[in-house]
Design a protein around this motif. Structure first.
Motif, PDB file in Angstrom:
ATOM      1  N   ARG A 155       0.851  -1.179   0.000  1.00 43.91           N
ATOM      2  CA  ARG A 155       0.000   0.000   0.000  1.00 43.91           C
ATOM      3  C   ARG A 155       0.887   1.228   0.000  1.00 43.91           C
ATOM      4  O   ARG A 155       1.933   1.241   0.647  1.00 43.91           O
ATOM      5  CB  ARG A 155      -0.898  -0.035   1.238  1.00 43.91           C
ATOM      6  N   LEU A 156       0.471   2.258  -0.742  1.00 44.49           N
ATOM      7  CA  LEU A 156       1.233   3.505  -0.713  1.00 44.49           C
ATOM      8  C   LEU A 156       1.453   3.929   0.729  1.00 44.49           C
ATOM      9  O   LEU A 156       0.545   3.832   1.554  1.00 44.49           O
ATOM     10  CB  LEU A 156       0.473   4.630  -1.427  1.00 44.49           C
ATOM     11  N   ILE A 157       2.643   4.395   1.023  1.00 42.93           N
ATOM     12  CA  ILE A 157       2.929   4.883   2.367  1.00 42.93           C
ATOM     13  C   ILE A 157       2.106   6.152   2.585  1.00 42.93           C
ATOM     14  O   ILE A 157       2.001   6.997   1.699  1.00 42.93           O
ATOM     15  CB  ILE A 157       4.444   5.099   2.583  1.00 42.93           C
ATOM     16  N   GLU A 158       1.488   6.267   3.747  1.00 40.25           N
ATOM     17  CA  GLU A 158       0.552   7.350   4.033  1.00 40.25           C
ATOM     18  C   GLU A 158       0.836   7.968   5.398  1.00 40.25           C
ATOM     19  O   GLU A 158       1.481   7.354   6.246  1.00 40.25           O
ATOM     20  CB  GLU A 158      -0.887   6.797   4.057  1.00 40.25           C
ATOM     21  N   TYR A 159       0.287   9.187   5.577  1.00 37.03           N
ATOM     22  CA  TYR A 159       0.301   9.766   6.915  1.00 37.03           C
ATOM     23  C   TYR A 159      -0.499   8.826   7.806  1.00 37.03           C
ATOM     24  O   TYR A 159      -1.509   8.274   7.406  1.00 37.03           O
ATOM     25  CB  TYR A 159      -0.323  11.161   6.914  1.00 37.03           C
ATOM     26  N   GLY A 160      -0.001   8.630   8.985  1.00 34.17           N
ATOM     27  CA  GLY A 160      -0.582   7.652   9.888  1.00 34.17           C
ATOM     28  C   GLY A 160       0.299   6.413   9.995  1.00 34.17           C
ATOM     29  O   GLY A 160       0.192   5.654  10.949  1.00 34.17           O
ATOM     30  N   ASP A 161       1.195   6.210   9.008  1.00 39.01           N
ATOM     31  CA  ASP A 161       2.131   5.081   9.042  1.00 39.01           C
ATOM     32  C   ASP A 161       3.404   5.430   9.804  1.00 39.01           C
ATOM     33  O   ASP A 161       4.199   4.542  10.109  1.00 39.01           O
ATOM     34  CB  ASP A 161       2.529   4.661   7.624  1.00 39.01           C
ATOM     35  N   GLU A 162       3.621   6.710  10.081  1.00 37.26           N
ATOM     36  CA  GLU A 162       4.921   7.137  10.615  1.00 37.26           C
ATOM     37  C   GLU A 162       5.287   6.470  11.936  1.00 37.26           C
ATOM     38  O   GLU A 162       6.445   6.111  12.145  1.00 37.26           O
ATOM     39  CB  GLU A 162       5.018   8.666  10.724  1.00 37.26           C
TER      40      GLU A 162
END
Length: 182
Positions: free
Chosen positions: A13-20
């Protein structure tokens, strides 16, 4: 949003805000292991540093210059992969990846690299996928070798890792070769 299911256990999945937080926790929990071959470990000191990485990924994606994904194994982020550079002029996708030590040896990165190669050649219509790995990074080099990539050469002192330089081995897969090998 880009999401690709590889099999029952594995997806991208594309890396997104919330994955940090989850990505930072992976890095922080395996610093010594990751540091041997990855130059970003020492500059990733906080969740904010990981968020800045995600900012750069999202900008690169918006500009069609890269496509970085999280690797999800049974719903949990276990690493990061994707294309660090999309060269549209020459139609070359440059792939990179890293995986948490805990998940090594299960064929995860090989399956990820196979799926990303398919995506680059079939969906993005690239002519070539390139993977570079430090000469001494046997595990990382085994991935393109397992997939039938051609060893194209060695770049001397290609990367400075903290206090020393490492040579890179360059592997390539052309679209016509990938289609024949399938």
């Amino acid at each position: 949003m880009f999401e690709h299911k590889i099999d029952e256990d594995l997806s991208l999945r594309l890396i997104e805000y919330g994955d940090e937080e989850e990505v930072f926790r992976l890095i922080d929990g395996a610093r010594d292991y990751l540091r041997e071959w990855l130059g970003f470990v020492d500059i990733t000191k906080s969740v904010d540093d990981t968020k800045r990485f995600i900012d750069a990924c999202k900008k690169g994606y918006a500009d069609s210059k890269n496509k970085n994904v999280v690797i999800l194994f049974r719903g949990e982020i276990v690493g990061v992969g994707g294309f660090n550079d999309l060269d549209w002029t020459n139609r070359i996708a440059k792939m990179g990846y890293w995986l948490s030590e805990k998940y090594q040896g299960q064929g995860i990165i090989t399956r990820v690299a196979r799926a990303l190669t398919d995506y680059a050649l079939d969906e993005l219509k690239m002519n070539k996928v390139e993977i570079r790995a430090a000469e001494g990074n046997v595990k990382s080099r085994a991935v393109p070798e397992r997939l039938g990539y051609v060893k194209e050469g060695r770049i001397r002192a290609a990367e400075r890792l903290y206090d020393h330089y490492v040579d890179h081995i360059v592997y390539g897969m052309l679209a016509e070769e990938w289609k024949k090998g399938m």
